[in-house]
Write an enzyme that holds these catalytic residues in place. Structure first.
Site, PDB file in Angstrom:
ATOM      1  N   THR A  13      -1.926  -9.493   0.174  1.00  0.00           N
ATOM      2  CA  THR A  13      -3.508  -9.845   0.422  1.00  0.00           C
ATOM      3  C   THR A  13      -4.192  -9.773  -0.805  1.00  0.00           C
ATOM      4  OG1 THR A  13      -3.336  -8.734   2.671  1.00  0.00           O
ATOM      5  CG2 THR A  13      -5.483  -8.959   1.654  1.00  0.00           C
ATOM      6  N   VAL A  14      -3.880  -8.834  -1.559  1.00  0.00           N
ATOM      7  CA  VAL A  14      -4.566  -8.598  -2.864  1.00  0.00           C
ATOM      8  C   VAL A  14      -4.120  -9.481  -3.983  1.00  0.00           C
ATOM      9  CG1 VAL A  14      -5.469  -6.975  -4.636  1.00  0.00           C
ATOM     10  CG2 VAL A  14      -5.279  -6.170  -2.203  1.00  0.00           C
ATOM     11  N   GLU A 130     -10.220   0.048 -10.680  1.00  0.00           N
ATOM     12  CA  GLU A 130     -11.257   0.154  -9.782  1.00  0.00           C
ATOM     13  C   GLU A 130     -11.337  -0.302  -8.137  1.00  0.00           C
ATOM     14  OE1 GLU A 130     -15.012   0.343 -10.585  1.00  0.00           O
ATOM     15  OE2 GLU A 130     -14.772   0.411  -8.716  1.00  0.00           O
ATOM     16  N   GLY A 135     -12.441  -1.026  -2.015  1.00  0.00           N
ATOM     17  CA  GLY A 135     -12.352  -2.371  -2.549  1.00  0.00           C
ATOM     18  C   GLY A 135     -13.174  -3.122  -3.360  1.00  0.00           C
ATOM     19  N   ILE A 137     -16.374  -2.851  -3.846  1.00  0.00           N
ATOM     20  CA  ILE A 137     -17.460  -2.106  -4.320  1.00  0.00           C
ATOM     21  C   ILE A 137     -17.329  -1.553  -5.540  1.00  0.00           C
ATOM     22  CG2 ILE A 137     -19.195  -0.261  -3.785  1.00  0.00           C
ATOM     23  CD1 ILE A 137     -18.380  -0.433  -0.866  1.00  0.00           C
ATOM     24  N   GLU A 191      -4.099  -1.228   9.094  1.00  0.00           N
ATOM     25  CA  GLU A 191      -2.601  -1.333   8.619  1.00  0.00           C
ATOM     26  C   GLU A 191      -1.640  -1.943   9.725  1.00  0.00           C
ATOM     27  OE1 GLU A 191      -2.059  -0.954   5.162  1.00  0.00           O
ATOM     28  OE2 GLU A 191      -4.155  -0.594   4.911  1.00  0.00           O
ATOM     29  N   ASP A 202      -6.352   7.597   4.440  1.00  0.00           N
ATOM     30  CA  ASP A 202      -6.960   6.572   3.467  1.00  0.00           C
ATOM     31  C   ASP A 202      -8.327   7.076   2.746  1.00  0.00           C
ATOM     32  OD1 ASP A 202      -7.090   3.700   2.579  1.00  0.00           O
ATOM     33  OD2 ASP A 202      -8.759   3.796   3.300  1.00  0.00           O
ATOM     34  N   LYS A 206      -9.247   8.403  -1.229  1.00  0.00           N
ATOM     35  CA  LYS A 206     -10.454   7.568  -2.098  1.00  0.00           C
ATOM     36  C   LYS A 206     -11.380   8.603  -2.319  1.00  0.00           C
ATOM     37  CE  LYS A 206      -9.775   3.235   0.394  1.00  0.00           C
ATOM     38  NZ  LYS A 206     -10.106   2.528   1.470  1.00  0.00           N
TER      39      LYS A 206
HETATM   40  P1  NAP Z   1       0.302  -6.473   1.175  1.00  0.00           P
HETATM   41  O1  NAP Z   1      -0.364  -7.413   1.923  1.00  0.00           O
HETATM   42  O2  NAP Z   1       1.217  -5.555   1.818  1.00  0.00           O
HETATM   43  O3  NAP Z   1       1.179  -7.021   0.064  1.00  0.00           O
HETATM   44  C1  NAP Z   1       2.461  -6.123  -0.902  1.00  0.00           C
HETATM   45  C2  NAP Z   1       2.979  -7.043  -1.882  1.00  0.00           C
HETATM   46  O4  NAP Z   1       3.841  -6.238  -2.512  1.00  0.00           O
HETATM   47  C3  NAP Z   1       3.955  -7.977  -0.871  1.00  0.00           C
HETATM   48  O5  NAP Z   1       3.997  -9.355  -1.835  1.00  0.00           O
HETATM   49  C4  NAP Z   1       5.266  -7.298  -1.153  1.00  0.00           C
HETATM   50  O6  NAP Z   1       6.325  -8.317  -1.156  1.00  0.00           O
HETATM   51  C5  NAP Z   1       4.971  -6.805  -2.398  1.00  0.00           C
HETATM   52  N1  NAP Z   1       5.964  -5.549  -2.422  1.00  0.00           N
HETATM   53  C6  NAP Z   1       5.918  -4.468  -1.970  1.00  0.00           C
HETATM   54  N2  NAP Z   1       6.698  -3.414  -2.351  1.00  0.00           N
HETATM   55  C7  NAP Z   1       7.380  -4.051  -3.170  1.00  0.00           C
HETATM   56  C8  NAP Z   1       8.712  -3.735  -4.121  1.00  0.00           C
HETATM   57  N3  NAP Z   1       9.150  -2.475  -3.578  1.00  0.00           N
HETATM   58  N4  NAP Z   1       9.208  -4.558  -4.916  1.00  0.00           N
HETATM   59  C9  NAP Z   1       8.442  -5.831  -4.941  1.00  0.00           C
HETATM   60  N5  NAP Z   1       7.435  -6.190  -4.263  1.00  0.00           N
HETATM   61  C10 NAP Z   1       6.974  -5.352  -3.422  1.00  0.00           C
HETATM   62  O7  NAP Z   1      -0.603  -5.172   0.451  1.00  0.00           O
HETATM   63  P2  NAP Z   1      -2.094  -5.537   0.107  1.00  0.00           P
HETATM   64  O8  NAP Z   1      -3.060  -5.390   1.111  1.00  0.00           O
HETATM   65  O9  NAP Z   1      -2.138  -6.634  -0.801  1.00  0.00           O
HETATM   66  O10 NAP Z   1      -2.238  -4.105  -0.750  1.00  0.00           O
HETATM   67  C11 NAP Z   1      -1.697  -3.816  -1.971  1.00  0.00           C
HETATM   68  C12 NAP Z   1      -2.263  -2.601  -2.799  1.00  0.00           C
HETATM   69  O11 NAP Z   1      -3.761  -2.679  -2.819  1.00  0.00           O
HETATM   70  C13 NAP Z   1      -1.959  -1.360  -2.011  1.00  0.00           C
HETATM   71  O12 NAP Z   1      -1.789  -0.426  -2.800  1.00  0.00           O
HETATM   72  C14 NAP Z   1      -3.337  -1.359  -1.057  1.00  0.00           C
HETATM   73  O13 NAP Z   1      -3.589   0.023  -0.765  1.00  0.00           O
HETATM   74  C15 NAP Z   1      -4.318  -1.724  -2.152  1.00  0.00           C
HETATM   75  N6  NAP Z   1      -5.614  -2.256  -1.556  1.00  0.00           N
HETATM   76  C16 NAP Z   1      -5.491  -3.163  -0.698  1.00  0.00           C
HETATM   77  C17 NAP Z   1      -6.702  -3.709   0.040  1.00  0.00           C
HETATM   78  C18 NAP Z   1      -6.826  -4.518   0.916  1.00  0.00           C
HETATM   79  O14 NAP Z   1      -7.878  -5.075   1.357  1.00  0.00           O
HETATM   80  N7  NAP Z   1      -5.611  -5.222   1.483  1.00  0.00           N
HETATM   81  C19 NAP Z   1      -7.972  -3.150  -0.550  1.00  0.00           C
HETATM   82  C20 NAP Z   1      -7.801  -2.273  -1.592  1.00  0.00           C
HETATM   83  C21 NAP Z   1      -6.809  -1.766  -1.918  1.00  0.00           C
HETATM   84  P3  NAP Z   1       7.154  -8.676  -0.134  1.00  0.00           P
HETATM   85  O15 NAP Z   1       6.265  -9.427   0.957  1.00  0.00           O
HETATM   86  O16 NAP Z   1       8.377  -9.613  -0.573  1.00  0.00           O
HETATM   87  O17 NAP Z   1       7.544  -7.299   0.508  1.00  0.00           O
HETATM   88  N1  HSE Z   2      -7.253  -0.156   5.291  1.00  0.00           N
HETATM   89  C1  HSE Z   2      -8.338   0.210   4.121  1.00  0.00           C
HETATM   90  C2  HSE Z   2      -9.637   0.127   5.288  1.00  0.00           C
HETATM   91  C3  HSE Z   2      -8.424  -0.794   3.322  1.00  0.00           C
HETATM   92  O1  HSE Z   2      -9.316  -0.220   6.406  1.00  0.00           O
HETATM   93  O2  HSE Z   2     -10.547   0.394   4.424  1.00  0.00           O
HETATM   94  C4  HSE Z   2      -7.838  -0.780   2.080  1.00  0.00           C
HETATM   95  O3  HSE Z   2      -8.362   0.424   1.337  1.00  0.00           O
END
Ligand code: NAP
Ligand code: HSE
Length: 428
Positions: A13-14, A130, A135, A137, A191, A202, A206
């Site tokens: 996603t990110v 950040e 996210g 903000i 999640e 979570d 934060k």
């Molecule tokens: P996600 O959609 O699950 O994507 C994770 C990515 O990382 C996938 O491309 C995955 O690849 C890769 N990955 C995971 N483990 C790996 C490993 N051991 N080796 C290589 N690649 C690996 O996660 P996301 O939502 O983007 O979140 C990423 C980070 O941002 C997390 O720390 C999350 O807490 C933080 N975050 C997310 C959001 C949000 O809105 N989603 C907001 C703020 C912060 P594969 O698909 O090949 O497994």
């Molecule tokens: N799972 C989190 C939320 C998003 O619901 O706010 C990433 O921080």
């Protein structure tokens, strides 16, 4: 124009948001930095999963971290995998090889933020994070920068979009907890395993990050007392509404001369409170500084582009620091944290009890509270059958430990079937 090559660790996603944002706003960013940001490589695990993805042809996908760490062209690494131990290992290797890191990983920053920041300074590189809190903000940088002329007294906010979505749906649409959670999962807020969201973990991560920065104190996730929203029912939501409150999952950090209190718990807040109107998956963080007074930041705490907005801004900051030859030079100051004993922290409570519908029940309950010097503010008898009644009480501010002890005694009374819920009332 200069060029800075970056790598992404992760393309979910990110990570995809970072690619899209650079495609949308690349020229705006280049103009500000006089530098072009080029994504050179992306680390993922499962190559076939990404083959259908329409990535720019100059980006190489790899499953080997060595392809990134050994590439001297790559100056900045963006960690958006979320894997706790592998991410930490990758970040440490980046520092050792002189690469700055931007991370969105709250799990990592809440547990290892201070050692990682110290290590980045030792290696004269940046670690920016950040996106790890709320996210899109901007709250992390204000906490250590824009607000740093203040003594921060309180940080209180809605920092988890999933739980806010669930509670908002229960309040506004009368949905059950289970149905609202299912919908949050379907909309992609929660999640796949929603435990971290609904249990409050979570939000706890934060608030630990913000308290570390705002209070200049070394706190971690383990220092936060956490309660989730799993026990909130439609009855609680309804009773709250009738009394002029809404229920929100709040993350609260307070600092006074006696120490620091860190809590995440469902809370009754007045309908007029600014946080009461933060609906759906939105986040908001209120900060009180001794000079600035109260401020509130509101916006999207998750999602692809909002989170990428914070990540790319961090990359831009690293590039500015590189251009000024000041990467790794931030002088954070931390003291050992003086934490308050959770049992001594006072709050008012809403209590819902299922009791026998018989004479003397209210007297028995009042008696326990009276002996423990806990004052009842109001008591209402709600639904009843011939044998069972539900009662709702508000009790005045009392120490957490004392309330827990009293409730144990009340639950042991033969006329009390159960204390169905105990939720703190935030009187601000
Ligand atoms: P996600 O959609 O699950 O994507 C994770 C990515 O990382 C996938 O491309 C995955 O690849 C890769 N990955 C995971 N483990 C790996 C490993 N051991 N080796 C290589 N690649 C690996 O996660 P996301 O939502 O983007 O979140 C990423 C980070 O941002 C997390 O720390 C999350 O807490 C933080 N975050 C997310 C959001 C949000 O809105 N989603 C907001 C703020 C912060 P594969 O698909 O090949 O497994
Ligand atoms: N799972 C989190 C939320 C998003 O619901 O706010 C990433 O921080």
């Amino acid at each position: 124009m200069k060029n800075v090559s970056i790598a992404l660790l992760g393309c979910g996603t990110v990570g995809k948001g970072v690619i899209d944002l650079l495609a949308m706003n690349g020229s705006l960013i280049e103009e500000q930095l006089d530098t072009k940001i080029t994504i050179k490589k992306i680390l993922i695990r499962d190559l076939p999963k990404y083959e259908h993805m329409d990535l720019p042809s100059n980006i190489a996908l790899t499953t080997e971290f060595a392809d990134i760490i050994d590439d001297d062209d790559i100056d900045v690494v963006v960690e958006v995998m979320g894997s706790p131990s592998f991410s930490k290992d990758c970040i440490e290797q980046c520092f050792k090889r002189g690469k700055s890191v931007v991370s969105a990983n709250k799990d990592l920053m809440a547990d290892y933020g201070i050692p990682l920041l110290k290590m980045s300074q030792e290696h004269h590189v940046d670690l920016q994070f950040e996106a790890s809190v709320a996210g899109g903000i901007p709250i992390v940088r204000p906490m250590y920068s824009s607000l740093n002329a203040n003594r921060i007294e309180e940080i209180i906010g809605i920092m988890n979009g999933t739980t806010n979505y669930i509670l908002s749906s229960m309040t506004d649409l009368g949905m059950s907890y289970e149905a609202a959670l299912k919908e949050a999962q379907e909309k992609g807020y929660a999640e796949a395993n929603p435990t971290n969201d609904v249990s409050g973990y979570d939000a706890a991560r934060k608030i630990a990050i913000l308290a570390t920065l705002g209070f200049h104190s070394a706190v971690t996730f383990n220092d936060v007392s956490v309660e989730g929203i799993e026990s909130i029912t439609q009855e609680d939501i309804k009773h709250a509404g009738e009394m002029g409150y809404v229920i929100k999952l709040l993350a609260i950090a307070r600092q006074d001369k006696d120490g620091i209190a860190l809590n995440v718990h469902p809370s009754f807040i007045r309908k007029g409170h600014p946080l009461a109107n933060v609906g759906g998956a939105y986040n908001a963080v209120c900060v009180r500084g001794n000079c600035v007074g109260d401020i509130m930041l509101y916006g999207q705490g998750a999602g692809s582009l909002p989170t990428a907005s914070a990540v790319v801004s961090d990359v831009m900051n690293v590039i500015l620091h590189r251009n000024l030859r000041m990467t790794g030079m931030r002088d954070y100051v931390w003291h050992d944290a003086k934490l308050k004993d959770q049992g001594s922290i006072s709050a008012s409570y809403y209590l819902r009890m299922v009791v026998a519908n018989a004479p003397g029940v209210l007297a028995a309950i009042s008696n326990v509270f009276g002996e423990d010097h806990i004052s009842i503010r109001s008591l209402i008898q709600k639904d009843e059958t011939t044998e069972i009644a539900e009662i709702v009480l508000l009790i005045d501010r009392s120490p957490d430990g004392l309330v827990r002890e009293s409730l144990k005694k009340i639950e042991a009374l033969p006329c009390v079937h159960k204390v169905a819920n105990a939720i703190r009332v935030i009187e601000v």
